[in-house]
Motif scaffolding. Structure first.
Motif, PDB file in Angstrom:
ATOM      1  N   ILE A  15      55.211  49.209  35.616  1.00  0.00           N
ATOM      2  CA  ILE A  15      55.789  48.348  34.597  1.00  0.00           C
ATOM      3  C   ILE A  15      56.233  47.069  35.273  1.00  0.00           C
ATOM      4  CG2 ILE A  15      57.648  48.106  32.919  1.00  0.00           C
ATOM      5  CD1 ILE A  15      57.593  51.198  32.706  1.00  0.00           C
ATOM      6  N   ALA A  16      55.648  45.976  34.835  1.00  0.00           N
ATOM      7  CA  ALA A  16      55.989  44.675  35.407  1.00  0.00           C
ATOM      8  C   ALA A  16      55.694  43.603  34.373  1.00  0.00           C
ATOM      9  CB  ALA A  16      55.180  44.418  36.675  1.00  0.00           C
ATOM     10  N   ALA A  17      56.349  42.480  34.520  1.00  0.00           N
ATOM     11  CA  ALA A  17      56.165  41.390  33.566  1.00  0.00           C
ATOM     12  C   ALA A  17      54.776  40.780  33.698  1.00  0.00           C
ATOM     13  CB  ALA A  17      57.236  40.336  33.782  1.00  0.00           C
ATOM     14  N   ASP A  18      54.244  40.742  34.899  1.00  0.00           N
ATOM     15  CA  ASP A  18      52.973  40.067  35.125  1.00  0.00           C
ATOM     16  C   ASP A  18      51.914  41.074  35.566  1.00  0.00           C
ATOM     17  OD1 ASP A  18      51.942  37.232  37.212  1.00  0.00           O
ATOM     18  OD2 ASP A  18      50.867  38.415  35.734  1.00  0.00           O
ATOM     19  N   LYS A  19      51.108  41.564  34.622  1.00  0.00           N
ATOM     20  CA  LYS A  19      50.058  42.543  34.941  1.00  0.00           C
ATOM     21  C   LYS A  19      48.987  41.938  35.850  1.00  0.00           C
ATOM     22  CE  LYS A  19      51.548  46.096  32.694  1.00  0.00           C
ATOM     23  NZ  LYS A  19      51.995  47.276  33.375  1.00  0.00           N
ATOM     24  N   ARG A  20      48.789  40.646  35.747  1.00  0.00           N
ATOM     25  CA  ARG A  20      47.794  39.997  36.614  1.00  0.00           C
ATOM     26  C   ARG A  20      48.224  40.109  38.070  1.00  0.00           C
ATOM     27  NH1 ARG A  20      42.599  39.023  37.169  1.00  0.00           N
ATOM     28  NH2 ARG A  20      42.296  37.429  38.713  1.00  0.00           N
ATOM     29  N   GLU A  21      49.498  39.926  38.315  1.00  0.00           N
ATOM     30  CA  GLU A  21      50.023  40.059  39.672  1.00  0.00           C
ATOM     31  C   GLU A  21      49.860  41.495  40.164  1.00  0.00           C
ATOM     32  OE1 GLU A  21      54.364  39.745  41.618  1.00  0.00           O
ATOM     33  OE2 GLU A  21      53.736  37.962  40.482  1.00  0.00           O
ATOM     34  N   ASP A  22      50.142  42.457  39.283  1.00  0.00           N
ATOM     35  CA  ASP A  22      49.941  43.864  39.646  1.00  0.00           C
ATOM     36  C   ASP A  22      48.486  44.115  40.008  1.00  0.00           C
ATOM     37  OD1 ASP A  22      52.584  44.409  39.077  1.00  0.00           O
ATOM     38  OD2 ASP A  22      52.168  45.272  37.106  1.00  0.00           O
ATOM     39  N   PHE A  23      47.585  43.572  39.178  1.00  0.00           N
ATOM     40  CA  PHE A  23      46.165  43.761  39.444  1.00  0.00           C
ATOM     41  C   PHE A  23      45.796  43.222  40.817  1.00  0.00           C
ATOM     42  CE2 PHE A  23      41.858  42.054  39.470  1.00  0.00           C
ATOM     43  CZ  PHE A  23      41.134  43.219  39.259  1.00  0.00           C
ATOM     44  N   GLU A  24      46.235  42.014  41.124  1.00  0.00           N
ATOM     45  CA  GLU A  24      45.905  41.398  42.416  1.00  0.00           C
ATOM     46  C   GLU A  24      46.468  42.220  43.575  1.00  0.00           C
ATOM     47  OE1 GLU A  24      43.767  39.040  42.931  1.00  0.00           O
ATOM     48  OE2 GLU A  24      43.501  38.592  40.802  1.00  0.00           O
ATOM     49  N   THR A  25      47.672  42.752  43.423  1.00  0.00           N
ATOM     50  CA  THR A  25      48.287  43.581  44.470  1.00  0.00           C
ATOM     51  C   THR A  25      47.470  44.838  44.698  1.00  0.00           C
ATOM     52  OG1 THR A  25      50.484  42.753  43.926  1.00  0.00           O
ATOM     53  CG2 THR A  25      50.385  44.839  45.127  1.00  0.00           C
ATOM     54  N   PHE A  26      47.123  45.536  43.620  1.00  0.00           N
ATOM     55  CA  PHE A  26      46.335  46.759  43.760  1.00  0.00           C
ATOM     56  C   PHE A  26      44.937  46.462  44.285  1.00  0.00           C
ATOM     57  CE2 PHE A  26      49.443  48.782  40.834  1.00  0.00           C
ATOM     58  CZ  PHE A  26      49.722  49.906  41.610  1.00  0.00           C
ATOM     59  N   VAL A  40      43.296  52.976  40.656  1.00  0.00           N
ATOM     60  CA  VAL A  40      44.143  52.166  39.776  1.00  0.00           C
ATOM     61  C   VAL A  40      43.392  50.913  39.327  1.00  0.00           C
ATOM     62  CG1 VAL A  40      46.243  50.763  39.650  1.00  0.00           C
ATOM     63  CG2 VAL A  40      46.319  53.026  40.707  1.00  0.00           C
ATOM     64  N   VAL A  41      42.719  50.243  40.253  1.00  0.00           N
ATOM     65  CA  VAL A  41      41.957  49.037  39.899  1.00  0.00           C
ATOM     66  C   VAL A  41      40.865  49.383  38.888  1.00  0.00           C
ATOM     67  CG1 VAL A  41      40.341  47.300  40.803  1.00  0.00           C
ATOM     68  CG2 VAL A  41      42.487  47.755  41.997  1.00  0.00           C
ATOM     69  N   GLY A  42      40.189  50.509  39.100  1.00  0.00           N
ATOM     70  CA  GLY A  42      39.183  50.950  38.134  1.00  0.00           C
ATOM     71  C   GLY A  42      39.788  51.132  36.754  1.00  0.00           C
ATOM     72  N   GLY A  43      40.955  51.761  36.692  1.00  0.00           N
ATOM     73  CA  GLY A  43      41.638  51.966  35.415  1.00  0.00           C
ATOM     74  C   GLY A  43      42.085  50.670  34.780  1.00  0.00           C
ATOM     75  N   MET A  44      42.514  49.725  35.596  1.00  0.00           N
ATOM     76  CA  MET A  44      42.940  48.436  35.053  1.00  0.00           C
ATOM     77  C   MET A  44      41.750  47.690  34.450  1.00  0.00           C
ATOM     78  SD  MET A  44      45.842  47.334  37.849  1.00  0.00           S
ATOM     79  CE  MET A  44      46.868  46.241  36.842  1.00  0.00           C
ATOM     80  N   TYR A  45      40.581  47.787  35.091  1.00  0.00           N
ATOM     81  CA  TYR A  45      39.382  47.192  34.504  1.00  0.00           C
ATOM     82  C   TYR A  45      39.033  47.889  33.189  1.00  0.00           C
ATOM     83  CZ  TYR A  45      37.820  43.980  38.160  1.00  0.00           C
ATOM     84  OH  TYR A  45      37.696  42.913  39.025  1.00  0.00           O
ATOM     85  N   TRP A  46      39.149  49.210  33.147  1.00  0.00           N
ATOM     86  CA  TRP A  46      38.832  49.957  31.933  1.00  0.00           C
ATOM     87  C   TRP A  46      39.740  49.549  30.778  1.00  0.00           C
ATOM     88  CZ3 TRP A  46      35.987  54.429  30.260  1.00  0.00           C
ATOM     89  CH2 TRP A  46      34.915  54.745  31.091  1.00  0.00           C
ATOM     90  N   ARG A  47      41.020  49.379  31.066  1.00  0.00           N
ATOM     91  CA  ARG A  47      41.992  49.075  30.010  1.00  0.00           C
ATOM     92  C   ARG A  47      42.159  47.577  29.777  1.00  0.00           C
ATOM     93  NH1 ARG A  47      44.472  52.609  33.288  1.00  0.00           N
ATOM     94  NH2 ARG A  47      45.988  51.107  33.998  1.00  0.00           N
ATOM     95  N   GLY A  48      41.585  46.750  30.645  1.00  0.00           N
ATOM     96  CA  GLY A  48      41.782  45.311  30.521  1.00  0.00           C
ATOM     97  C   GLY A  48      43.211  44.929  30.822  1.00  0.00           C
ATOM     98  N   GLU A  49      43.789  45.568  31.804  1.00  0.00           N
ATOM     99  CA  GLU A  49      45.193  45.377  32.147  1.00  0.00           C
ATOM    100  C   GLU A  49      45.305  44.449  33.356  1.00  0.00           C
ATOM    101  OE1 GLU A  49      48.138  48.551  33.914  1.00  0.00           O
ATOM    102  OE2 GLU A  49      47.755  48.943  31.790  1.00  0.00           O
ATOM    103  N   GLY A  50      45.717  43.224  33.119  1.00  0.00           N
ATOM    104  CA  GLY A  50      45.838  42.249  34.203  1.00  0.00           C
ATOM    105  C   GLY A  50      44.527  41.569  34.533  1.00  0.00           C
ATOM    106  N   VAL A  51      43.478  41.998  33.858  1.00  0.00           N
ATOM    107  CA  VAL A  51      42.130  41.480  34.079  1.00  0.00           C
ATOM    108  C   VAL A  51      41.331  41.799  32.816  1.00  0.00           C
ATOM    109  CG1 VAL A  51      41.269  43.627  35.120  1.00  0.00           C
ATOM    110  CG2 VAL A  51      40.250  41.460  35.793  1.00  0.00           C
ATOM    111  N   GLY A  52      40.243  41.079  32.590  1.00  0.00           N
ATOM    112  CA  GLY A  52      39.431  41.369  31.413  1.00  0.00           C
ATOM    113  C   GLY A  52      38.801  42.755  31.485  1.00  0.00           C
ATOM    114  N   THR A  53      38.665  43.408  30.348  1.00  0.00           N
ATOM    115  CA  THR A  53      38.020  44.724  30.305  1.00  0.00           C
ATOM    116  C   THR A  53      36.601  44.607  30.833  1.00  0.00           C
ATOM    117  OG1 THR A  53      39.328  45.379  28.395  1.00  0.00           O
ATOM    118  CG2 THR A  53      37.308  46.625  28.795  1.00  0.00           C
ATOM    119  N   ASN A  54      36.260  45.484  31.787  1.00  0.00           N
ATOM    120  CA  ASN A  54      34.929  45.471  32.375  1.00  0.00           C
ATOM    121  C   ASN A  54      34.631  46.885  32.857  1.00  0.00           C
ATOM    122  OD1 ASN A  54      32.677  45.235  34.103  1.00  0.00           O
ATOM    123  ND2 ASN A  54      33.184  43.120  34.579  1.00  0.00           N
ATOM    124  N   PHE A  55      33.902  47.644  32.029  1.00  0.00           N
ATOM    125  CA  PHE A  55      33.611  49.037  32.358  1.00  0.00           C
ATOM    126  C   PHE A  55      32.751  49.166  33.611  1.00  0.00           C
ATOM    127  CE2 PHE A  55      34.240  49.304  27.645  1.00  0.00           C
ATOM    128  CZ  PHE A  55      35.475  49.941  27.712  1.00  0.00           C
TER     129      PHE A  55
END
Length: 185
Positions: A15-26, A40-55
């Motif tokens: 949980i963080a205010a900036d999901k993009r920052e979380d994405f870059e960290t992971f 985690v990065v794979g899941g973030m791509y799947w959900r479009g969390e901090g980055v655009g959805t990209n299966f």
């Protein structure tokens, strides 16, 4: 009524205010070979969390973690093949990854993997099942290794660019050179 495969993902949540920052960290951790961060990065791509959805990218990162023996990523990769999301649908490959995940330590993932194996067997021939089991038996987890060498023969990263003038000016994306200490063409 057709049976549905169990689709369960146990994502790490941050949980963080900036999901993009979380994405870059992971992503930095994932690029260094950390299997849990790759998942985690794979899941973030799947959900479009901090980055655009990209299966497709999500599957790429799941595969990296799965190939290192990360059980939940193996299960996720099995689901990707079972449903044909980010990869072509392939019951043999799905079965293989569920079979591998079913031998892990996480009891929920083991149970869900075995349920999916049972469901897949309804749609597969005995030859396909044998092929999937053979592929699973041949699987050997590997640890990713990264060489920080900056020699031209063994770069630590690669990227693309385009010449925009005849005298050698090149254009590329920021992420290709963002943290680079040296760039060679």
């Amino acid at each position: 009524m057709s049976a549905l495969l169990v689709l369960v993902y146990s994502f790490h949540s941050v949980i963080a205010a900036d999901k993009r920052e979380d994405f870059e960290t992971f992503k930095l951790k994932a690029e260094s070979g950390d299997a849990s961060a790759q998942f985690v990065v794979g899941g973030m791509y799947w959900r479009g969390e901090g980055v655009g959805t990209n299966f497709f990218e999500g599957v790429k990162w799941y595969r990296k973690a799965a190939e290192q023996g990360y059980q939940i990523a193996q299960f996720g990769l099995g689901n990707s093949y079972a449903y044909g999301v980010g990869v072509p649908r392939d019951h043999v490959e799905a079965y293989k990854w569920f079979y591998i995940a079913s031998a892990g330590e996480n009891s929920e993932t083991v149970r869900n993997s075995k349920e999916n194996i049972d469901l897949l067997e309804r749609y597969m021939t005995s030859e396909e099942i044998a092929e999937a089991q053979q592929r699973a038996r041949q699987f050997k987890p590997r640890k990713e290794s990264f060489n920080n060498s900056t020699s031209p023969d063994n770069p630590s990263a690669t990227g693309t660019g385009f010449f925009i003038t005849e005298d050698g000016y090149l254009i590329t994306n920021n992420h290709v050179v963002k943290d680079a200490t040296q760039v060679r063409l």
